[in-house]
Motif scaffolding. Sequence first.
Motif, PDB file in Angstrom:
ATOM      1  N   LEU A 418       0.853  -1.190   0.000  1.00  0.00           N
ATOM      2  CA  LEU A 418       0.000   0.000   0.000  1.00  0.00           C
ATOM      3  C   LEU A 418       0.889   1.240   0.000  1.00  0.00           C
ATOM      4  CD1 LEU A 418      -3.024   0.844   0.263  1.00  0.00           C
ATOM      5  CD2 LEU A 418      -2.604   1.095   2.708  1.00  0.00           C
ATOM      6  N   VAL A 419       0.668   2.117  -0.991  1.00  0.00           N
ATOM      7  CA  VAL A 419       1.481   3.346  -1.094  1.00  0.00           C
ATOM      8  C   VAL A 419       0.554   4.541  -1.306  1.00  0.00           C
ATOM      9  CG1 VAL A 419       3.417   2.062  -2.130  1.00  0.00           C
ATOM     10  CG2 VAL A 419       1.774   3.213  -3.625  1.00  0.00           C
ATOM     11  N   ASN A 420       1.093   5.746  -1.125  1.00  0.00           N
ATOM     12  CA  ASN A 420       0.314   6.931  -1.474  1.00  0.00           C
ATOM     13  C   ASN A 420       0.126   6.937  -2.987  1.00  0.00           C
ATOM     14  OD1 ASN A 420       0.119   8.104   1.089  1.00  0.00           O
ATOM     15  ND2 ASN A 420       2.233   8.843   0.918  1.00  0.00           N
ATOM     16  N   THR A 421      -1.052   7.346  -3.442  1.00  0.00           N
ATOM     17  CA  THR A 421      -1.289   7.348  -4.888  1.00  0.00           C
ATOM     18  C   THR A 421      -0.277   8.252  -5.598  1.00  0.00           C
ATOM     19  OG1 THR A 421      -3.593   6.825  -4.505  1.00  0.00           O
ATOM     20  CG2 THR A 421      -3.068   7.771  -6.656  1.00  0.00           C
ATOM     21  N   SER A 422       0.164   9.292  -4.914  1.00  0.00           N
ATOM     22  CA  SER A 422       1.139  10.190  -5.542  1.00  0.00           C
ATOM     23  C   SER A 422       2.481   9.477  -5.798  1.00  0.00           C
ATOM     24  CB  SER A 422       1.346  11.425  -4.662  1.00  0.00           C
ATOM     25  OG  SER A 422       1.684  11.009  -3.363  1.00  0.00           O
ATOM     26  N   ASP A 423       2.731   8.369  -5.125  1.00  0.00           N
ATOM     27  CA  ASP A 423       3.980   7.611  -5.346  1.00  0.00           C
ATOM     28  C   ASP A 423       3.787   6.424  -6.285  1.00  0.00           C
ATOM     29  OD1 ASP A 423       5.370   9.197  -3.567  1.00  0.00           O
ATOM     30  OD2 ASP A 423       4.959   7.894  -1.849  1.00  0.00           O
ATOM     31  N   LYS A 424       2.572   6.254  -6.756  1.00  0.00           N
ATOM     32  CA  LYS A 424       2.268   5.022  -7.506  1.00  0.00           C
ATOM     33  C   LYS A 424       3.118   4.869  -8.767  1.00  0.00           C
ATOM     34  CE  LYS A 424      -1.241   4.787 -10.296  1.00  0.00           C
ATOM     35  NZ  LYS A 424      -2.569   4.693 -10.874  1.00  0.00           N
ATOM     36  N   LYS A 425       3.172   5.953  -9.553  1.00  0.00           N
ATOM     37  CA  LYS A 425       3.880   5.848 -10.825  1.00  0.00           C
ATOM     38  C   LYS A 425       5.347   5.477 -10.589  1.00  0.00           C
ATOM     39  CE  LYS A 425       4.934   7.860 -15.109  1.00  0.00           C
ATOM     40  NZ  LYS A 425       5.241   8.907 -15.958  1.00  0.00           N
ATOM     41  N   GLU A 426       5.959   6.181  -9.634  1.00  0.00           N
ATOM     42  CA  GLU A 426       7.367   5.888  -9.340  1.00  0.00           C
ATOM     43  C   GLU A 426       7.531   4.419  -8.934  1.00  0.00           C
ATOM     44  OE1 GLU A 426       9.034   8.316  -6.200  1.00  0.00           O
ATOM     45  OE2 GLU A 426      10.855   7.066  -6.170  1.00  0.00           O
ATOM     46  N   ALA A 427       6.602   3.941  -8.114  1.00  0.00           N
ATOM     47  CA  ALA A 427       6.689   2.547  -7.657  1.00  0.00           C
ATOM     48  C   ALA A 427       6.563   1.579  -8.837  1.00  0.00           C
ATOM     49  CB  ALA A 427       5.600   2.280  -6.624  1.00  0.00           C
ATOM     50  N   LEU A 428       5.617   1.843  -9.734  1.00  0.00           N
ATOM     51  CA  LEU A 428       5.416   0.927 -10.874  1.00  0.00           C
ATOM     52  C   LEU A 428       6.636   0.910 -11.797  1.00  0.00           C
ATOM     53  CD1 LEU A 428       1.680   1.676 -11.882  1.00  0.00           C
ATOM     54  CD2 LEU A 428       2.553  -0.370 -10.768  1.00  0.00           C
ATOM     55  N   VAL A 429       7.172   2.097 -12.054  1.00  0.00           N
ATOM     56  CA  VAL A 429       8.311   2.199 -12.966  1.00  0.00           C
ATOM     57  C   VAL A 429       9.527   1.497 -12.359  1.00  0.00           C
ATOM     58  CG1 VAL A 429       9.945   3.842 -14.005  1.00  0.00           C
ATOM     59  CG2 VAL A 429       7.480   4.297 -14.091  1.00  0.00           C
ATOM     60  N   SER A 430       9.734   1.763 -11.081  1.00  0.00           N
ATOM     61  CA  SER A 430      10.920   1.225 -10.450  1.00  0.00           C
ATOM     62  C   SER A 430      10.817  -0.305 -10.262  1.00  0.00           C
ATOM     63  CB  SER A 430      11.077   2.020  -9.163  1.00  0.00           C
ATOM     64  OG  SER A 430      11.862   1.441  -8.302  1.00  0.00           O
ATOM     65  N   LEU A 431       9.629  -0.788  -9.966  1.00  0.00           N
ATOM     66  CA  LEU A 431       9.445  -2.251  -9.899  1.00  0.00           C
ATOM     67  C   LEU A 431       9.678  -2.874 -11.270  1.00  0.00           C
ATOM     68  CD1 LEU A 431       6.285  -2.481  -7.610  1.00  0.00           C
ATOM     69  CD2 LEU A 431       8.469  -3.597  -7.160  1.00  0.00           C
ATOM     70  N   ASN A 432       9.216  -2.185 -12.306  1.00  0.00           N
ATOM     71  CA  ASN A 432       9.401  -2.701 -13.660  1.00  0.00           C
ATOM     72  C   ASN A 432      10.887  -2.892 -13.958  1.00  0.00           C
ATOM     73  OD1 ASN A 432       7.348  -3.186 -15.819  1.00  0.00           O
ATOM     74  ND2 ASN A 432       8.948  -2.188 -17.024  1.00  0.00           N
ATOM     75  N   LYS A 433      11.654  -1.847 -13.581  1.00  0.00           N
ATOM     76  CA  LYS A 433      13.105  -1.916 -13.843  1.00  0.00           C
ATOM     77  C   LYS A 433      13.716  -3.090 -13.101  1.00  0.00           C
ATOM     78  CE  LYS A 433      14.603   2.704 -14.933  1.00  0.00           C
ATOM     79  NZ  LYS A 433      13.994   3.788 -14.156  1.00  0.00           N
ATOM     80  N   ASN A 434      13.413  -3.189 -11.804  1.00  0.00           N
ATOM     81  CA  ASN A 434      14.066  -4.216 -10.987  1.00  0.00           C
ATOM     82  C   ASN A 434      13.612  -5.635 -11.286  1.00  0.00           C
ATOM     83  OD1 ASN A 434      15.675  -2.580  -9.440  1.00  0.00           O
ATOM     84  ND2 ASN A 434      15.224  -3.771  -7.598  1.00  0.00           N
ATOM     85  N   LEU A 435      12.345  -5.772 -11.636  1.00  0.00           N
ATOM     86  CA  LEU A 435      11.823  -7.129 -11.783  1.00  0.00           C
ATOM     87  C   LEU A 435      11.872  -7.640 -13.221  1.00  0.00           C
ATOM     88  CD1 LEU A 435       8.683  -6.850  -9.461  1.00  0.00           C
ATOM     89  CD2 LEU A 435      10.921  -7.780  -8.910  1.00  0.00           C
ATOM     90  N   PHE A 436      11.731  -6.722 -14.196  1.00  0.00           N
ATOM     91  CA  PHE A 436      11.648  -7.209 -15.578  1.00  0.00           C
ATOM     92  C   PHE A 436      12.780  -6.734 -16.495  1.00  0.00           C
ATOM     93  CE2 PHE A 436       6.909  -6.779 -14.553  1.00  0.00           C
ATOM     94  CZ  PHE A 436       6.859  -8.081 -14.061  1.00  0.00           C
ATOM     95  N   GLU A 437      13.394  -5.595 -16.166  1.00  0.00           N
ATOM     96  CA  GLU A 437      14.381  -5.073 -17.112  1.00  0.00           C
ATOM     97  C   GLU A 437      15.808  -5.471 -16.745  1.00  0.00           C
ATOM     98  OE1 GLU A 437      13.556  -0.858 -17.668  1.00  0.00           O
ATOM     99  OE2 GLU A 437      11.428  -1.317 -17.876  1.00  0.00           O
TER     100      GLU A 437
END
Length: 439
Positions: A418-437
């Motif tokens: 659970l995160v603040n919605t204002s941090d959502k985009k950063e969280a999604l992008v950064s998870l993408n980098k770490n988990l898939f890229e």
Amino acid sequence: MFVLKFGGTSVGSAKQIKAVANLINNNNRNIVVLSAMAGTTNSLVEIAGYLYKKNHDSANEAIINLEQKYYEVIDELFNSETYKEKGSELIKSHFNYIKSFTQDMFTLFEEKAILAQGELLSTALMHYYLKEQKINSVLIPALNFMRTDKDGEPDLFYIQENIKREVENFPDNKIFITQGFICRNSFGEIDNLKRGGSDYTASLVGAGIKSDEIQIWTDIDGMHNNDPRYVDNTKPLASLSFDEAAELAYFGAKILHPASIQPAKVANIPVRLKNTMQPEADGTLVSSISTGMGIKAIAAKDNITAIKIKSGRMLLAHGFMRKVFEIFETYQTSIDMITTSEVAVSVTIDDTKYLNDIVDELKKYGTVEVDSDLSIICVVGDFIAESKGYALKIFSALKDVSIRMISYGGSKHNVSLLVNTSDKKEALVSLNKNLFENV
Ligand code: ASP
């Protein structure tokens, strides 16, 4: 037999209706479930809103605007004067019905009848178009077989018996057209399966008829490994298990209505997610087959509210949780995430209709704090059983994001954060980098 469901954008224009007609006319026996044309259900909701408020002028204006759009569609859709005329009559009769409510008392009953017009129109137009093209099809009214019980849940036995009968009446026919979303309730009144419910119709029909496959056709090429609205270079997933797809659909992947996985899973019928705009793309196959270990996808769900109840009475006590959950049960509000410590429990909800009442009652048991504008980020796959290293990857991706709650181990397919919605985009992008890229 196959069940093919086409969403609002897939039948959103005359051109699209023609493209769908082409797709459903293959060598299989197909039951085709259609949504209303894109934008129609929203307009009908708006019209109903005006009628509730007895604002008949605005209702009439919205009705006439919507009706006009349909005349433009039939003009482009049909070639012959005969079918243009038939289409016109059809539209007139549906819109005269909608207009008839502008004089009378307006209740939920009338609202449901109005909302049903979108699917009734799209299916009738498709049926006429196929006829004009000399392609044989049967229109089977969803109101004859789709029914909910006294708890508002689909009446599976009724649906199964009646859809079978409808289809068996036409043993030589290959194309059956029916409405998504609409149904009758246990009183036999017109009702619906809630917004986005056409996917659910398709899955219930597929399970009822024991189809070979349920296909959900939308405007994206399958379920993606992250949210394409926030993250670049997301990729469609070739396959997912029912459980993985259910987690993703529930936690934000817009492509599939979350309720639609269950009937398909129980009847073990594969669900294929396809793109109407790019029919040759493989899409995503959802089935009972395990798709291997690892993290597969990330999704996010907004408009989450967290409620924390702190109480000394929880310490070493039993029965406390039951009391807390009973309050949510009384107000028919479902809980998404839960975390506990010895003196506090935090839960999240997405439906805040009864929030004030819930908080009032919870105050009997402890100090209550409410936080809103939160998002649940959901990491999905098959990884918790052999979880070495995955948690590290997830949390190191989120080192700059403040995490409010974590739910890990509830199922082996999902970690929710659970995160603040204002941090959502950063969280999604950064998870993408770490988990898939960076793998
Ligand atoms: N037409 C309905 C809606 O817009 C149902 C659906 O499209 O699935 O919610």
